[in-house]
Scaffold this motif. Structure first.
Motif, PDB file in Angstrom:
ATOM      1  N   GLU A  69       6.496   9.738   0.262  1.00 37.00           N
ATOM      2  CA  GLU A  69       5.522  10.585   0.031  1.00 37.00           C
ATOM      3  C   GLU A  69       5.314  11.015  -1.381  1.00 37.00           C
ATOM      4  OE1 GLU A  69       4.786  15.107   1.831  1.00 37.00           O
ATOM      5  OE2 GLU A  69       6.317  15.117   0.637  1.00 37.00           O
ATOM      6  N   SER A  70       6.673  11.228  -2.212  1.00 39.06           N
ATOM      7  CA  SER A  70       6.751  11.403  -3.756  1.00 39.06           C
ATOM      8  C   SER A  70       5.573  10.825  -4.513  1.00 39.06           C
ATOM      9  CB  SER A  70       8.130  11.403  -4.297  1.00 39.06           C
ATOM     10  OG  SER A  70       8.559  10.027  -4.253  1.00 39.06           O
ATOM     11  N   SER A  80       0.925  -1.227   0.116  1.00 41.99           N
ATOM     12  CA  SER A  80      -0.112   0.001  -0.145  1.00 41.99           C
ATOM     13  C   SER A  80       0.925   1.235  -0.173  1.00 41.99           C
ATOM     14  CB  SER A  80      -0.929   0.025   1.095  1.00 41.99           C
ATOM     15  OG  SER A  80      -0.961  -1.020   1.921  1.00 41.99           O
ATOM     16  N   PHE A  81       2.020   1.013   0.243  1.00 42.52           N
ATOM     17  CA  PHE A  81       3.027   2.139   0.310  1.00 42.52           C
ATOM     18  C   PHE A  81       4.239   2.126  -0.701  1.00 42.52           C
ATOM     19  CE2 PHE A  81       1.183   1.703   4.471  1.00 42.52           C
ATOM     20  CZ  PHE A  81       0.342   2.880   4.655  1.00 42.52           C
ATOM     21  N   TYR A  82       4.862   3.072  -1.014  1.00 46.55           N
ATOM     22  CA  TYR A  82       5.650   3.161  -2.133  1.00 46.55           C
ATOM     23  C   TYR A  82       7.141   2.432  -1.821  1.00 46.55           C
ATOM     24  CZ  TYR A  82       8.419   5.126  -6.072  1.00 46.55           C
ATOM     25  OH  TYR A  82       9.446   5.439  -6.924  1.00 46.55           O
ATOM     26  N   LEU A  83       7.298   2.719  -0.249  1.00 49.11           N
ATOM     27  CA  LEU A  83       8.548   2.270   0.286  1.00 49.11           C
ATOM     28  C   LEU A  83       8.287   1.648   1.593  1.00 49.11           C
ATOM     29  CD1 LEU A  83      11.594   4.543   0.416  1.00 49.11           C
ATOM     30  CD2 LEU A  83      10.448   4.246   2.495  1.00 49.11           C
ATOM     31  N   ILE A  84       9.103   0.823   1.968  1.00 53.49           N
ATOM     32  CA  ILE A  84       8.910   0.093   3.247  1.00 53.49           C
ATOM     33  C   ILE A  84      10.459   0.218   3.918  1.00 53.49           C
ATOM     34  CG2 ILE A  84       6.998  -1.073   3.489  1.00 53.49           C
ATOM     35  CD1 ILE A  84       8.844  -3.708   2.828  1.00 53.49           C
ATOM     36  N   THR A  85      10.605   0.808   5.183  1.00 49.84           N
ATOM     37  CA  THR A  85      11.952   0.739   5.809  1.00 49.84           C
ATOM     38  C   THR A  85      11.635  -0.385   7.264  1.00 49.84           C
ATOM     39  OG1 THR A  85      11.174   2.505   7.226  1.00 49.84           O
ATOM     40  CG2 THR A  85      12.112   3.053   5.155  1.00 49.84           C
ATOM     41  N   PRO A  86      13.005  -0.676   7.679  1.00 50.01           N
ATOM     42  CA  PRO A  86      13.064  -1.659   8.776  1.00 50.01           C
ATOM     43  C   PRO A  86      12.147  -0.820  10.008  1.00 50.01           C
ATOM     44  CG  PRO A  86      15.071  -1.741   7.711  1.00 50.01           C
ATOM     45  CD  PRO A  86      14.262  -0.502   6.924  1.00 50.01           C
ATOM     46  N   GLU A 130       8.309   8.129  10.165  1.00 47.53           N
ATOM     47  CA  GLU A 130       7.751   6.813   9.621  1.00 47.53           C
ATOM     48  C   GLU A 130       7.242   6.834   8.203  1.00 47.53           C
ATOM     49  OE1 GLU A 130       5.655   3.364   9.175  1.00 47.53           O
ATOM     50  OE2 GLU A 130       5.307   3.737  11.342  1.00 47.53           O
ATOM     51  N   ALA A 131       7.904   5.952   7.433  1.00 43.76           N
ATOM     52  CA  ALA A 131       7.584   6.467   5.975  1.00 43.76           C
ATOM     53  C   ALA A 131       6.068   5.956   5.587  1.00 43.76           C
ATOM     54  CB  ALA A 131       8.299   5.143   5.066  1.00 43.76           C
TER      55      ALA A 131
END
Lengths: 318, 295, 387
Positions: C118-119, A222-228, C86-87
């Motif tokens: 966000e982009s 659902s998000f463009y990017l995931i981070t730990p 948080e992203a």
């Protein structure tokens, strides 16, 4: 048995109607995209809360490693879809299996521990998973995994959530589930009654981890990017709060808890300075007035005003 | 530098880091011992202690010892207040509800502090000159020795209080069986309150010392040390005072050795791995008695 | 056992609250007398100090415009949203700003990963964003394509890394170096990579690369290793809080080599934490020197409003505000796509820290300076003008 199926059917019809209404609200753009996104998040959180509830609430094993399993599902899923072009549903299933398998591996040795010792051990396991992911350059390390295709739609989330809830409900009401409940109530008594406690604890833990992985896959897409950083132990606390707020050992409770927590967080977004303070106060007050959570051990199908529709005696313990 | 020299230096680094974990873990383990609560807010009380010390020095113009005393007393009272308001009403509630309340208290302290003191870190003024002992290329800092010394003294003092004084005996009785203790005429509410006071005061000492040693404090500084201290307490056997200190020191040394000879990014993972391994061999920690459960 | 009356009441209240707040989100049309600007920042969570400092700078720039009567009589209104550092929450906050608050443009977040997350939302909704502090090249360019709606108001990593590698090799005549990066930020890791490449290209040798994590307190274990490597310089591209502690602990361990850094160092806190003595013999690149006459008005205004010196985040937030105001003025409307066009055409604009021109990759072309910390003071040792 017959009664149970009838109630299931009624629940299914009710869910489909709910889905229809929400889908219309979305496609007619009556709900803004912010609330659409939050509907998706609520659905994912319900899956996480319900699966954590299976471990903590129904089986009584105090686990704090849920965010780690979610991370495994998320990362396995995104690597498969983004780098290998695997179909979304296949990637989701693969993520769930990977998380479940890891849950099995971790559960086998650690579930011998009890209470708070188990809690800190599982918390540690969750953190180890996160730190290992953070050190794998292939998935972007701490900077995160970029360029994930946006596959998660409301329909995916809703139906997978429904599947999760029905699976967990049926598991709890099965013979296996009864064994889990027995372990929660008294492990020694259960053992002396011939329940293979290790087997059922590991089983519940594995199933919980697998569904966390499934939810993680949905979350990541659902998000463009995931981070730990999205999978720290603070995140596990969030799901634990949802479970306890709703009521340990109540699926209705997990739904309500996930809904309330996500909703408060979204609704307070305009007051960032006070958001966490209000949230904290709400949490403390709720524990004062309803330490057993909103629903305790109750299910919606079993409560006064709905009992007429869902005939009495449906779910023994619930 | 020789390998041996490096190992010795890493051991010193580890022990000084570990003594800070130990200091926080002492309060953690005391509170756990008496009401079996993982007080997740303990790390935040440590943060509040650091801030009180900071304001006592910068605004009140107190010396280090004065600031330590002020912080110790106010934070101790704050700990008792938190217990009275947030935990006492839940004495008969399920343990997990108390745990969630503790998480709520933790968020509350963190974010009200952040609101009042802003998230920007603060720095203590230079308090001591740099006293460092250096021989054969190995450096020991004066403040490191001070922290280690204070931890040792406090552990001895606490053990004395718990083992020899009347209050200490009451604490042990209440921790063993609260109801029976009450039947024997012990006011368990008062004892729990005192325990929170002492535990929080210990956290305040750690907070001020860390503030001076690392010279930087911020409203979220308590989260990681709080968790590490809990790990240390569990490692040593939760509820056992010497266990907390040994657990803290082991954790510190493991972290230093892993950072020094492997990779510092795996440092926290190694700390948790050691914990899990120890628990698998000794499920109640290093010093914990393995009680057989009775039906 | 269960009081369903109370619960029913509670559910009813909750339902009402839900519906009213959900519907409230739909009605929010922008007032024609204000231009809404979204501020998506880290206000709680791990890096709240970076997000809120940037927001302080942005607010100052916007206040200055509003106090001067606004743009064509229209005031600018900042709508803030917290992304909890948080992203995924950054995406959530941006979605709220765009869909519920109907902002024309978004400033923030501070951290690279959050901006990248966000982009996508910004691009889908055609709302321009200005990232004040995100220095990774990936923020504005993806697979060789410029993201049309993403801009920034700071350096990119290769620029600073090159400047410092050159400085180490040429000015300090260093032959060997060790690199100590913050493994939890893109900023630090990519600067470390660039430095290594350029320093080795200039004939130097990198003896060791070590890493730490943001929020670490104790660096002595790794610093002991770095000491053993005995290099001519130590490069620490990181943020001020950790930098202060690293420099302090490095000197305590008897490391005397020069320590080099980047604009994350630019905060008075570094000197407070490390102490003036320990900070001697350290150099860092940043955007401006506060002794520069042209920067004075900004520094004074900031001190007057907040009572302390601005750090690099505040300065970059202020620059982002200036760039934004200029673009809205030239666009002559609150229309996001017109603002996007105007942002692309930003040229020779005077901002708080210097003069900038937006290049074709949406990166500002701006000067860099190298400052030396000397006995509690900062001395400018080099000024690098854009090529």
């Amino acid at each position: 048995m017959n009664l149970l199926r009838k109630n299931d059917l009624k629940m299914l019809v009710f869910s489909l109607v709910l889905f229809g209404v929400l889908q219309v609200l979305i496609s007619e753009r009556i709900l803004s995209s912010f609330w659409q996104l939050n509907l998706v998040i609520i659905g994912i959180n319900i899956m996480l809360a319900a699966s954590l509830n299976l471990i903590n609430g129904y089986t009584g094993q105090f686990s704090l490693g849920h965010a780690g399993f979610m991370a495994v599902g998320a990362y396995v899923g995104v690597v498969l879809t983004t780098n290998f072009g695997v179909a979304f549903p296949v990637a989701l299933v693969a993520g769930a299996i990977a998380a479940g398998f890891l849950g099995f591996l971790i559960g086998l040795p650690t579930l011998r521990l009890r209470g708070d010792y188990l809690a800190i051990a599982t918390l540690g396991m969750g953190e180890i998973i996160r730190i290992v992911i953070m050190n794998i350059q292939y998935v972007g390390g701490a900077a995160g995994f970029k360029g994930i295709p946006h596959h998660t739609t409301f329909a995916w989330v809703f139906f997978l959530m429904l599947f999760t809830l029905f699976f967990i409900k049926n598991f709890v009401n099965s013979a296996h589930g009864r064994a889990c409940l027995a372990i929660r109530e008294n492990e020694i008594a259960a053992e002396s009654m011939g329940v293979n406690t290790t087997r059922y604890k590991v089983m519940a833990f594995t199933i919980g981890a697998a569904f966390a992985g499934l939810a993680g896959g949905l979350f990541a897409h659902s998000f463009y990017l995931i981070t730990p950083a999205s999978f720290t132990f603070m995140q596990t606390f969030n799901y634990l709060i949802m479970v306890v707020m709703g009521g340990l050992g109540s699926i209705t409770g997990s739904i309500a808890g996930a809904f309330v927590v996500t909703f408060i967080s979204a609704a307070l977004a305009s007051w960032p300075e006070f958001r966490m303070i209000i949230y904290a106060v709400a949490l403390i007050l709720l524990m004062f007035y309803r330490p057993q959570g909103l629903f305790g051990y109750m299910e919606l199908t079993n409560m006064g005003f709905l009992r007429k529709i869902f005939k009495k005696g449906d779910e023994g313990n619930a | 530098m020789e390998l041996l020299q490096q190992v010795v230096q890493q051991l010193i680094n580890g022990i000084s880091l570990g003594s800070i974990y130990a200091l926080i873990a002492l309060g953690y383990t005391m509170i756990y011992g008496i009401i079996k609560l993982i007080n997740f807010a303990h790390g935040d009380i440590y943060m509040v202690g650091a801030y009180i010390g900071f304001f006592a020095i910068t605004q009140g113009g107190f010396s280090v010892v004065g600031a330590l005393l002020i912080s110790l007393v106010t934070t101790g009272l704050l700990g008792m207040l938190i217990e009275r308001i947030a935990y006492k009403p839940l004495r008969r509630a399920p343990r997990i509800s108390v745990l969630i309340t503790a998480i709520g208290v933790s968020f509350f302290i963190e974010y009200t502090s952040m609101y009042f003191v802003s998230p920007t870190p603060r720095t203590f003024p230079q308090m001591f000159g740099d006293v460092a002992v250096s021989f054969a290329g190995i450096v020991i800092n004066g403040q490191q020795m001070l922290i280690l010394g204070i931890t040792a003294v406090l552990m001895v003092l606490l053990t004395y209080i718990v083992q020899k004084t009347k209050t200490g005996k009451a604490m042990r009785a209440a921790s063993f069986d609260t109801e029976t203790a009450e039947l024997m005429g012990i006011n368990s509410d008062r004892i729990i309150s005192i325990t929170f006071g002492i535990g929080s005061a210990l956290a305040a000492v750690a907070g001020v010392l860390v503030g001076i040693y690392y010279n930087s404090i911020d409203p979220l500084m308590g989260i990681m040390p709080g968790l590490k201290a809990f790990v240390a307490a569990v490692l040593g056997g939760i509820g056992i005072l010497p266990g907390a200190v040994v657990g803290g020191l082991i954790l510190g040394v493991v972290e230093a050795l892993v950072s020094g000879f492997f990779s510092s990014t795996f440092r926290d993972a190694a700390a948790f791995a050691i914990l899990i391994l120890v628990l698998l061999v000794r499920p109640s920690g290093l010093f914990g008695k393995n009680t057989k459960e009775k039906v | 056992m269960f009081n369903s009356k109370k619960l029913r009441l509670g559910l009813a209240l909750l339902g009402t609250a839900l519906i009213s707040s959900v519907l409230a989100g739909c009605g929010g049309q922008a007032d024609s007398n204000t231009i809404k600007v979204g501020a998506n920042f880290e206000m709680t969570g791990n890096v709240a100090n970076y997000g809120s400092a940037t927001l302080d700078g942005l607010k100052l720039a916007i206040d200055e415009v509003n106090d001067a009567g606004g743009i064509d009589g229209k005031k600018i209104e900042i709508v803030t949203a917290d992304n909890k550092s948080e992203a995924s929450e950054a995406v959530n906050a941006a979605t709220k700003l765009i869909s519920d608050d109907k902002v024309s443009v978004i400033v923030g977040p501070a951290v690279t990963a959050n901006v990248i997350a966000e982009s996508q939302v910004a691009t889908d909704n055609k709302i321009p964003i200005i990232a004040p502090d995100a220095t990774s090249p990936d923020v504005t360019v993806e697979n060789g394509q410029v993201k049309p709606f993403v801009f920034r108001s700071c350096f990119i990593d290769p620029q600073q890394g090159t400047v410092m590698a050159k400085f180490a090799a040429e000015n300090l005549k260093a032959k060997t170096a060790v690199i100590y990066v913050d493994n939890s930020t893109d900023y630090s890791k990519s600067l470390g990579k660039v430095f290594k490449e350029k320093f080795e290209a200039a004939g130097g040798k990198v003896l060791a690369e070590e890493a730490f994590l943001a929020k670490d307190q104790d660096f002595k274990a790794t610093l002991t290793n770095l000491k053993a490597a005995n290099a001519d310089v130590i490069f620490v591209p990181a943020y001020y809080e950790e930098v202060g502690k690293i420099v302090k602990q490095a000197r305590e361990l008897g490391i005397t080599a020069p320590i080099l850094g980047t604009d994350g160092w630019d905060d008075p806190k570094v000197a407070d934490i490390a102490g003036a003595d320990a900070l001697n013999n350290t150099y860092f690149s940043t955007h401006y020197s506060d002794k520069d006459e042209s920067v004075k008005p900004f520094v004074e205004a900031f001190k007057a409003k907040y009572g302390h010196m601005p750090n690099v985040f505040a300065a970059l937030g202020y620059d982002a505000g200036k760039i934004l105001v200029d673009a809205i003025k030239r666009a002559g409307s609150a229309d996001p796509e017109k603002i996007q066009k105007a942002l692309e055409e930003t040229k020779d604009l005077k901002v708080g820290t210097g003069t900038i021109t937006m290049d074709k990759d949406h990166n500002p072309i701006k000067q860099a300076v190298i400052l030396e910390n000397k006995n509690g003071d900062r001395v400018m040792v080099a000024k690098i003008m854009p090529e």
